[in-house]
Motif scaffolding. Structure first.
Motif, short mmCIF file in Angstrom:
data_model
loop_
_atom_site.label_atom_id
_atom_site.label_comp_id
_atom_site.label_asym_id
_atom_site.label_seq_id
_atom_site.Cartn_x
_atom_site.Cartn_y
_atom_site.Cartn_z
N ALA A 132 0.84 -1.21 0.00
CA ALA A 132 0.00 0.00 0.00
C ALA A 132 0.87 1.26 0.00
CB ALA A 132 -0.92 0.00 1.22
N THR B 211 -0.55 9.58 5.38
CA THR B 211 -0.08 8.20 5.58
C THR B 211 1.14 7.90 4.71
OG1 THR B 211 -1.68 7.47 3.92
CG2 THR B 211 -2.32 7.21 6.24
N THR B 212 1.39 8.76 3.70
CA THR B 212 2.52 8.50 2.80
C THR B 212 3.80 9.09 3.41
OG1 THR B 212 0.85 8.75 1.07
CG2 THR B 212 3.07 8.42 0.33
N ASP C 212 -4.18 16.75 4.55
CA ASP C 212 -4.94 15.53 4.83
C ASP C 212 -6.26 15.92 5.49
OD1 ASP C 212 -3.81 12.33 5.24
OD2 ASP C 212 -5.80 12.88 5.96
N PHE C 213 -7.34 15.23 5.10
CA PHE C 213 -8.64 15.57 5.69
C PHE C 213 -8.87 14.89 7.04
CE2 PHE C 213 -11.30 12.41 2.82
CZ PHE C 213 -10.58 11.34 3.33
N ASP D 192 -9.86 18.97 3.26
CA ASP D 192 -10.28 18.04 2.22
C ASP D 192 -9.94 18.65 0.85
OD1 ASP D 192 -11.81 16.47 0.41
OD2 ASP D 192 -13.24 15.98 1.99
N VAL D 193 -9.23 17.93 0.00
CA VAL D 193 -8.86 18.49 -1.30
C VAL D 193 -9.93 18.28 -2.37
CG1 VAL D 193 -6.36 18.39 -0.94
CG2 VAL D 193 -7.55 16.44 -2.00
N ASP E 296 -0.26 9.26 -3.51
CA ASP E 296 0.03 7.85 -3.82
C ASP E 296 -1.24 7.00 -3.66
OD1 ASP E 296 2.40 6.11 -4.40
OD2 ASP E 296 1.55 5.03 -2.69
N THR E 297 -1.61 6.31 -4.71
CA THR E 297 -2.85 5.51 -4.76
C THR E 297 -4.02 6.22 -4.06
OG1 THR E 297 -2.17 4.17 -2.84
CG2 THR E 297 -1.72 3.26 -5.01
#
Ligand SMILES: C[S@@+](CC[C@H](N)C(=O)[O-])C[C@H]1O[C@@H](n2cnc3c(N)ncnc32)[C@H](O)[C@@H]1O
Length: 239
Positions: free
Chosen positions: A21, A47-48, A66-67, A89-90, A107-108
């Motif tokens: 992931a 998380t990345t 990050d939201f 939130d983007v 990423d993903t």
């Protein structure tokens, strides 16, 4: 709404989740290629962490958006004090926070959106990129193993498959809540309760194919799509 899913796993997604992931070291090299100390880089998704740290090593001016408020809070311990963390939130309720970037990476992430959200994501990013700025993102292609598991479980048990829309290739895990537990695939060492909360609140997600991505970015000046791992692609587009 989707942030509820990410609030339930927080940075455990990075600490305990599956290695696949996360971006591989080759993928990290692709994200950081040609980035210099003069560049402003926005990374979407706290998380990345490995990508955030790789951009810090290059010396770029790094911001993370990050939201999930939980992820924003937990992230502070793993990134440089110079890295800016923005809780926003983007896609939905997007407000430009007054900065523009040379490069935006995620990423993903696009495969977590439905078609409307992907359209808004593309428009919002265009507005916060500098002229000739680039967006790089890996995108998971096609269905997840969990999608197949859920569909198979529903078929075997004569349950209606209202959580999968074949016309739009869209999955809605929230509609599969009653059967999630029966089709759950392990994600590293993330505990079962958190995983069920994560799936149950992810809502609608389109399963993208290369043509969907070319269409999504067809108004941008250039689009390059190449394979990454065996289940995803690297998308690089220029404003
Ligand atoms: C980038 S994605 C996928 C995971 C990724 N491959 C990784 O390396 O961790 C997950 C991250 O994006 C964040 N995220 C998802 N949708 C978002 C949105 N609309 N706005 C801001 N952050 C979002 C989540 O909270 C999570 O931290």
């Amino acid at each position: 709404m989707k942030q509820v899913a990410w609030d339930s796993v927080g940075l455990n997604f990075w600490k305990l989740g599956r290695d696949t992931a996360k971006p591989s070291s080759d993928t990290l090299d692709w994200y950081t290629e040609n980035v210099t100390e003069t560049n402003s880089v926005l990374i979407i998704g706290g998380t990345t962490v490995d990508l955030i740290n790789a951009m810090e090593v290059v010396g770029a001016k790094v911001s993370v958006v990050d939201f999930s408020s939980r992820i924003c809070n937990e992230l502070r311990d793993y990134v440089s004090a110079q890295t800016k963390i923005i809780n926003q939130d983007v896609v939905n309720d997007f407000k430009n926070w007054g900065e523009t970037y040379d490069l935006i990476c995620s990423d993903t992430l696009i495969n977590r959106f439905d078609q409307d959200e992907a359209n808004r994501f593309q428009e919002n990013l265009y507005n916060i990129l500098k002229d000739n700025g680039k967006m790089k993102s890996t995108v998971k292609i096609g269905m997840y193993p969990m999608d197949h598991e859920l569909i198979q479980f529903a078929k075997n048990n004569e349950i209606s498959i209202d959580f999968w829309d074949e016309d739009s290739n869209t999955m809605d895990y929230s509609k599969a809540k009653p059967i999630l537990e029966n089709a759950l695939i392990p994600h590293g060492n993330i505990n079962k309760e958190d995983l069920i909360a994560w799936y149950g609140n992810r809502c609608k997600e389109k399963r993208f194919y290369e043509n969907d991505l070319r269409l999504l970015f067809n108004s941008w000046s250039s689009v390059s799509i190449i394979r990454d791992y065996n289940d995803r692609v690297k998308v690089e587009v220029q404003k």
